[in-house]
Design a protein around this motif. Structure first.
Motif, mmCIF file in Angstrom:
data_model
loop_
_atom_site.group_PDB
_atom_site.id
_atom_site.type_symbol
_atom_site.label_atom_id
_atom_site.label_comp_id
_atom_site.label_asym_id
_atom_site.label_seq_id
_atom_site.Cartn_x
_atom_site.Cartn_y
_atom_site.Cartn_z
ATOM 1 N N VAL A 1 14.925 -12.526 -9.707
ATOM 2 C CA VAL A 1 13.839 -12.105 -10.583
ATOM 3 C C VAL A 1 14.345 -11.778 -11.989
ATOM 4 N N GLU A 2 13.462 -12.012 -12.948
ATOM 5 C CA GLU A 2 13.714 -11.637 -14.336
ATOM 6 C C GLU A 2 13.816 -10.123 -14.460
ATOM 7 N N CYS A 3 12.954 -9.434 -13.712
ATOM 8 C CA CYS A 3 12.921 -7.973 -13.649
ATOM 9 C C CYS A 3 12.080 -7.616 -12.417
ATOM 10 N N ILE A 4 12.116 -6.354 -12.032
ATOM 11 C CA ILE A 4 11.306 -5.922 -10.888
ATOM 12 C C ILE A 4 9.862 -5.745 -11.348
ATOM 13 N N GLU A 5 8.984 -6.496 -10.706
ATOM 14 C CA GLU A 5 7.544 -6.342 -10.917
ATOM 15 C C GLU A 5 6.873 -6.768 -9.610
ATOM 16 N N ALA A 6 6.512 -5.777 -8.805
ATOM 17 C CA ALA A 6 5.930 -6.058 -7.489
ATOM 18 C C ALA A 6 4.711 -5.185 -7.270
ATOM 19 N N LEU A 7 3.789 -5.682 -6.462
ATOM 20 C CA LEU A 7 2.580 -4.944 -6.124
ATOM 21 C C LEU A 7 2.314 -5.095 -4.636
ATOM 22 N N MET A 8 2.012 -3.988 -3.973
ATOM 23 C CA MET A 8 1.613 -3.984 -2.567
ATOM 24 C C MET A 8 0.220 -3.392 -2.501
ATOM 25 N N LYS A 9 -0.666 -4.034 -1.734
ATOM 26 C CA LYS A 9 -2.038 -3.532 -1.637
ATOM 27 C C LYS A 9 -2.573 -3.745 -0.227
ATOM 28 N N ASP A 10 -3.108 -2.676 0.362
ATOM 29 C CA ASP A 10 -3.818 -2.806 1.637
ATOM 30 C C ASP A 10 -5.096 -3.580 1.377
ATOM 31 N N MET A 11 -5.380 -4.561 2.249
ATOM 32 C CA MET A 11 -6.471 -5.483 1.976
ATOM 33 C C MET A 11 -7.661 -5.379 2.909
ATOM 34 N N GLY A 12 -7.563 -4.650 3.968
ATOM 35 C CA GLY A 12 -8.737 -4.678 4.816
ATOM 36 C C GLY A 12 -8.586 -3.942 6.107
ATOM 37 N N PRO A 13 -8.759 -4.666 7.193
ATOM 38 C CA PRO A 13 -8.915 -4.013 8.488
ATOM 39 C C PRO A 13 -7.736 -3.136 8.892
ATOM 40 N N ILE A 14 -8.070 -2.134 9.680
ATOM 41 C CA ILE A 14 -7.090 -1.257 10.325
ATOM 42 C C ILE A 14 -7.355 -1.388 11.817
ATOM 43 N N TRP A 15 -6.310 -1.484 12.616
ATOM 44 C CA TRP A 15 -6.504 -1.577 14.060
ATOM 45 C C TRP A 15 -5.406 -0.822 14.778
ATOM 46 N N ALA A 16 -5.678 -0.465 16.017
ATOM 47 C CA ALA A 16 -4.701 0.263 16.828
ATOM 48 C C ALA A 16 -3.512 -0.648 17.120
ATOM 49 N N ALA A 17 -2.319 -0.101 16.966
ATOM 50 C CA ALA A 17 -1.094 -0.841 17.291
ATOM 51 C C ALA A 17 -0.771 -0.625 18.765
ATOM 52 N N ARG A 18 -0.176 -1.622 19.366
ATOM 53 C CA ARG A 18 0.186 -1.507 20.784
ATOM 54 C C ARG A 18 1.254 -0.449 20.999
ATOM 55 N N GLN A 19 2.156 -0.337 20.020
ATOM 56 C CA GLN A 19 3.225 0.651 20.135
ATOM 57 C C GLN A 19 3.748 1.022 18.758
ATOM 58 N N ARG A 20 4.436 2.134 18.702
ATOM 59 C CA ARG A 20 5.064 2.615 17.475
ATOM 60 C C ARG A 20 6.454 1.975 17.385
ATOM 61 N N PRO A 21 6.811 1.396 16.233
ATOM 62 C CA PRO A 21 8.144 0.810 16.092
ATOM 63 C C PRO A 21 9.228 1.863 16.318
ATOM 64 N N ALA A 22 10.301 1.452 16.954
ATOM 65 C CA ALA A 22 11.440 2.336 17.193
ATOM 66 C C ALA A 22 12.704 1.593 16.816
ATOM 67 N N HIS A 23 13.666 2.330 16.310
ATOM 68 C CA HIS A 23 14.921 1.712 15.877
ATOM 69 C C HIS A 23 16.089 2.441 16.510
ATOM 70 N N ASP A 24 17.081 1.666 16.941
ATOM 71 C CA ASP A 24 18.315 2.268 17.408
ATOM 72 C C ASP A 24 19.060 2.780 16.174
ATOM 73 N N VAL A 25 19.460 4.019 16.232
ATOM 74 C CA VAL A 25 20.175 4.600 15.107
ATOM 75 C C VAL A 25 21.558 5.008 15.593
ATOM 76 N N GLU A 26 22.581 4.491 14.898
ATOM 77 C CA GLU A 26 23.945 4.873 15.256
ATOM 78 C C GLU A 26 24.183 6.304 14.812
ATOM 79 N N ARG A 27 24.811 7.056 15.650
ATOM 80 C CA ARG A 27 25.140 8.440 15.305
ATOM 81 C C ARG A 27 26.635 8.509 15.033
ATOM 82 N N ALA A 28 26.977 9.185 13.955
ATOM 83 C CA ALA A 28 28.384 9.302 13.560
ATOM 84 C C ALA A 28 29.061 10.386 14.366
#
Length: 143
Positions: free
Chosen positions: A116-143
């Protein structure tokens, strides 16, 4: 919750946008580069982290980057447009200021590099909302 509309003009802004898009699912068919307009756009189904612990849900969301000079992909097969990608993060590698590369990191090592020439980004919610089957989970390494 009101629909989100966020803009990013520097690396800190991009980190906020990345946090809201973490765990968005995106079909390969919903990734588009428009070189004549120097725009890269995607439509995804982002996990609604703002809902907190009370409910798991997703929202249809669009995101686009302006001033895109080139796009490179790794691990994305355009011949399978229905394939699903899980967006993990968006990072920025600075170049000659204000240019650089916005990098979209997906599960499994796939990525998209937007020079990119420079940072110029836009995020926009566009419409429907629905129930998710599950909540995302991530394995986190512990030090």
């Amino acid at each position: 919750m009101e629909p989100l509309k966020l803009a990013a003009f520097d690396a800190d802004d991009l980190a906020v946008l990345s946090a809201h898009l973490q765990d968005a699912v995106v079909r390969v068919a919903d990734l588009t580069y428009l070189p004549g307009q120097r725009r890269f756009a995607l439509v995804g189904r982002r996990f609604d982290w703002e809902a907190g612990e009370r409910e798991a849900r997703r929202r249809l969301t669009g995101c686009h980057f302006e001033r895109v000079l080139s796009v490179k992909t790794r691990g994305i097969d355009r011949s399978h447009p229905e394939a699903i990608l899980n967006l993990l993060a968006i990072t920025f590698e600075p170049g000659e200021p204000p240019s650089g590369a916005a990098i979209l990191h997906f599960a499994g090592g796939a990525c998209i590099r937007l020079n990119v020439e420079c940072i110029e980004a836009l995020m926009k919610d566009m419409g429907p909302i629905w129930a998710a089957r599950q909540r995302p989970a991530h394995d986190v390494e512990r030090a």
